[in-house]
Design an enzyme around this catalytic site. Structure first.
Site, PDB file in Angstrom:
ATOM      1  N   HIS A 267      48.670  12.915  41.437  1.00 60.08           N
ATOM      2  CA  HIS A 267      48.249  13.651  40.244  1.00 60.08           C
ATOM      3  C   HIS A 267      49.450  13.905  39.343  1.00 60.08           C
ATOM      4  O   HIS A 267      50.598  13.809  39.764  1.00 60.08           O
ATOM      5  CB  HIS A 267      47.604  14.982  40.636  1.00 60.08           C
ATOM      6  CG  HIS A 267      46.185  14.848  41.086  1.00 60.08           C
ATOM      7  ND1 HIS A 267      45.855  14.495  42.375  1.00 60.08           N
ATOM      8  CD2 HIS A 267      45.002  14.980  40.425  1.00 60.08           C
ATOM      9  CE1 HIS A 267      44.536  14.442  42.496  1.00 60.08           C
ATOM     10  NE2 HIS A 267      43.995  14.723  41.323  1.00 60.08           N
TER      11      HIS A 267
ATOM     12  N   LYS B 228      49.789  19.759  38.227  1.00 59.69           N
ATOM     13  CA  LYS B 228      48.798  20.226  39.213  1.00 59.69           C
ATOM     14  C   LYS B 228      49.509  21.112  40.225  1.00 59.69           C
ATOM     15  O   LYS B 228      50.487  20.708  40.840  1.00 59.69           O
ATOM     16  CB  LYS B 228      48.144  19.039  39.906  1.00 59.69           C
ATOM     17  CG  LYS B 228      47.010  19.439  40.842  1.00 59.69           C
ATOM     18  CD  LYS B 228      46.190  18.244  41.271  1.00 59.69           C
ATOM     19  CE  LYS B 228      45.097  18.644  42.244  1.00 59.69           C
ATOM     20  NZ  LYS B 228      44.117  19.563  41.635  1.00 59.69           N
TER      21      LYS B 228
END
Lengths: 257, 257, 257, 257
Positions: A148, A152
Site C-alpha cells: 500500500h 496507510k
C-alpha cells in the site's frame, strides 16, 4: 425496475454509486438520504428523486434496495431502519461492531429480508479472496504480501487479514517452516494461525495484494491491484444484481458470487 | 592461456567449475587440490592436470588463478597460501571472519595481487544488488522481499541482507512510514536501517529476491530467480575474465562489473 | 541560483514543471513562454517572472535553462532559439525528426552548450532502460513485455522499443529459440533484432514495462510501473541538476545518470 | 483399499506415479503394464504386484483404477481396454484425437464407468484454468502470457491455449482494443476469439503461465509456476481420490474439483 435509495449520496462514493445506478437499465434512483447541511445538493440526484435529510422522514418501502455509503457513526441505525421498513440493505460503509452485526442479522431473519454488507466492493479483491480460499484446499502452504501507499497507518490491511481468515477455514493451522530463525526480528512477517502476512508501504503504490501458494515443484500466485477508487463500482453492480436472491444478511461479496 | 588451479575440485561446485574452465578457450585447468581421501578422483580433472592433496605440496606460481570451492574450515589457509605464492584467488567458499578478511586484504596489498571473494556468483543476484544500490540514489524508499524453499532455516537470506547493506550506503537511513501501527507483530517485516525486509518460506520455491522501489506516481522492481545451482557458473566465468584487472582483494562480484 | 524559463507553462506538464522548480531551493522560474491566447494565465508563474508570448521577444540569456514542455510543432524552433541565445535546453516535448535532431546537436556543439532531450522523464522507466542495457552484457537472451491501458493505439510502446534498441547495442543480434513454431500467428510477439516484444492492452492498467532476462538456471526481471503522470517530475529534477555538466545535446535521461 | 494398475510404470512419470500410490494409505499398486523389453524392471513395482507385458494378458477387473502414463501410440487401445474390463481410467498420456475421445466417452457411458483424462495434472495449472474461467464472468478483458524454456518448440503452450478456450466459454468474443496499430508485427500477440496470447521463450525458465484481467481502475492476475515435473503428482492424487465419483469420462482435472 428496481428502486434504489442512496444513503450518503453527497459523498465521493455516494456520487459514484448514483452515477452507476443511473447507467443501469433495470435500476433507478428514487431517493437519497443526506444530512441537513447537504440538503442543497439535490442536483446530484436525478430529477424526480426525493431527498431526505432525516431517517425518520423516509417512508417504508420507498425503495427496494438501500444502498449505503455513509459513515461508521450512521451505518448501524441506517441498516436497522432499512430492514425494519422493507428495504434490502447493500452496505459499503464500515464500522459495525460484531454485536451490532449479530443484531442486524437477527433482524434480517425476523423480517425475512436479505442484504449484503461488503467491506470491499473491488471485484479483483473479492475474487482474490474467493480463489485463495478455494486454493487452500489443495495448497495448505501459503503466505500473503500486501502493498500500500506510505500513508496507510495500519498493517496488515483489513483485506489481507480477511484473506488469511478465509484461507484458515480451509486448512488446518500449521507453520510451514516451524524451526526457522529470524536474524532480523519480524523478517518472517506477522502470523495468523500459521499464515504469514507481509505488509509493504511505499510511495507510488496504491492498494495491492498477493497470495502465494507453494507445493512440491510448483507455485500458484493470485494478485490484485486497485489503482483507483472507481474500481469499487463493478462490485456494487454485482451486489445490486444479486441482493434479491439472498435470504439473509450476508457479509462479504465473495459469498454472493 | 590462463592457468587455473581448482581447490575443492571433487565437490559439487568444484566439478561444475572444472567443467566450466575446460570449456573456456582461454583458460586451462592445470592443477586441483583435494583432501587425501579423494586422491583417487583425479579423473574429474582433465588429463595433464596435477592433483595435490596437501597445501604445502602446491608449487608457487603453478597457476595464475586459484579458484576455491572448498569448505569454511579451509578457505582462510587456502587464500593466504595462494596470495603468498603468486596466485590470484577467486573464492566462492564462505566462512571467513571479518578479521581474517582484513588480514587477507592486507596480504593482497603487500603482494600487489588482486583477487575476488564472492558470497554469491549468480549473475542475476549480483546484478540485482548492483542495480538496487544504484537505484537507491533516485528512489530512497525501498523494501526487499525474498522467497525461499521451506527448508531454509535463517531469515532473511544473506543475499537479501547484503542487498540492504549496499542500498543503505546510497541513501540516508529513514523509515518510509514512521508512525505506522502493526496489528499483527512482524507484519511490517524486519528492519535494516529503515529498509524493511520480508522473507517468504514455501515449498516449490527455490531462491528468489525482489527489491521494490516506490516514488511519486511510479514504482521500480528488480527481481531475480535462481532455479538451479548451475546458475552460479555464469558469475564464475565473469570473475575469471576480470580478476587480472584487480589490484586488491575485492569482496562481491558486483564490485567487478 | 539557477534561472529557468518554462516554455509551455500553461499546459498540464508545464504547470507541474513550474511547481517543481518553485520548490527547488537552488532554482527559480524567471520567465515563461506561451501563446498569445494564454497571455492572461500569468498567475500560473510566480510573481516577478516575465511572460513572453513570442519567441522573438525572449532576451538572450534571460535564463540558464530552457525547460520545454510545448508541442511537437514548436519544439524545433524553440530549442534552436535557446541554443542560439545561451540557454541550455531541457526538453520533454517529442516530435523532432532525426534530421532536426542532428541539426540541433551540431548547433549545440558550435555554441559549446550542452542540453538534454528526454522522451521519457519517469525515473523508473529511465533506470529500467539503463539497467536493461547493462544486464544484456551478461544475459544475451531477453524479451520485453509492456502493459498499457486499452486506449493506447500503437504497439509496442515507444519506451519498450527504445529499450530494445538500447539492449541490442550490448548484444549480438540472435534469436533465442530460432526454430520454434507459432500455432497462433503473433504468439511469439514482435521482433526487434531477435528481441521479442509483447504488448498487453487492458483497462485498469496505466503504463508498465518488464524486461525479462534468462540464463542457465536463473532469471533477472526489471519492471517499472507508471501509475500517474506526476512521476515524470522526479526525472525533470535530475535533469535540471545535471544539465550544466553536459557539453553536448544528449538524448535520453539514462545517458545523464 | 482401492486397487491401481499402472500402465507405463517403467517411464519417468510412471515411476513417480508408482511411488505416489505406494505412499497413499487407501490405495495399493496391484499390477503394472509395460512392454516386453522392460519386463525385467518389475523391481520398480512393490512386491506382490503383477507385471503384464501385453494388454490381452490383463485380467478384467484386476484393478479399480487404470492409471496411464504410456505413449500417444498406446493410450487409445489402453483406455478402451480398461473401460471394457471394468477399470476406471485416469490418464496423463496425451495424443488422443477428437474422434478417439468421442468413442471412448461413448464407451464409458455404455459401461457406466467414469474416468478422467487430464492433459495437465499440475494443480497450480489446473487451478489457474478454473479460476481464470470463473473470473472471466466479471472481467471480460483478459490476456495470457506464458513463459517456457528456450527448447519448447510450439507457441503458445497447450495449457495457455486451453486456458483461452475455457475463458472464451464465459465471455462473448470481443477485442479489447480493436483499432490498435502494430508497429512491429506480432507485438499484440496471438489471438484466440479476441483473447491475446503471448509466449516468452528464455533459458532458465521452466513452465509458467499468467492470466491478466483488467477492469475499471483495477487488475487481477493469476500466475502459476511449474519448477519441476514432480509437481504433477499432487494432481494425480486428487484424481485418484475423486475418480469414483464420476459417471462419465471427463477431460480436464479442473472439471473434477
Amino acid at each position: 425496475m428496481t428502486k434504489v435509495l442512496i444513503a450518503g449520496f453527497t459523498g465521493a462514493m455516494g456520487q459514484q454509486a448514483t452515477n452507476l445506478v443511473n447507467e443501469l437499465p433495470d435500476f433507478e434512483v428514487v431517493a437519497g438520504l443526506t444530512t441537513p447541511k447537504h440538503a442543497d445538493d439535490r442536483a446530484l440526484l436525478p430529477a424526480g428523486a426525493t431527498v431526505y435529510t432525516a431517517l425518520a422522514d423516509v417512508p417504508a418501502g420507498v425503495a427496494d434496495i438501500w444502498l449505503d455509503f455513509t459513515l461508521p457513526s450512521a451505518v448501524y441505525e441506517n441498516v436497522k431502519f432499512a430492514l425494519a421498513h422493507g428495504m434490502r440493505p447493500v452496505v459499503g460503509t464500515t464500522g459495525l461492531t460484531d454485536e451490532q452485526l449479530s443484531e442486524l442479522q437477527a433482524l434480517a431473519k425476523t423480517n425475512q429480508l436479505g442484504g449484503l454488507i461488503a467491506p470491499n466492493f473491488g471485484m479483483s479483491a473479492v475474487l482474490l479472496m474467493k480463489f485463495a480460499q478455494e486454493a487452500a484446499k489443495y495448497f495448505p502452504d501459503v503466505e500473503i504480501i500486501e502493498m500500500h501507499h506510505e500513508d496507510k497507518k495500519d498493517a496488515p490491511s483489513g483485506t489481507a487479514l480477511n484473506t488469511a481468515k478465509l484461507i484458515s477455514q480451509n486448512r488446518s493451522a500449521h507453520q510451514t517452516a516451524p524451526d526457522e530463525h529470524e536474524s532480523l526480528a519480524g523478517a518472517r512477517g506477522g502470523d495468523y494461525e500459521g499464515i504469514k502476512l507481509h505488509a509493504v508501504r511505499l510511495p507510488g503504490y496504491v492498494a495491492h495484494e498477493q497470495v502465494l501458494f507453494g507445493g512440491a515443484g510448483e507455485a500458484l500466485t493470485i494478485r490484485q491491484d486497485s489503482f483507483d477508487r472507481k474500481s469499487f463500482m463493478s462490485g456494487v453492480k454485482v451486489a445490486l444484481e444479486h441482493v434479491h436472491e439472498l435470504d439473509q444478511l450476508v457479509v462479504g461479496l465473495e459469498n454472493v458470487l
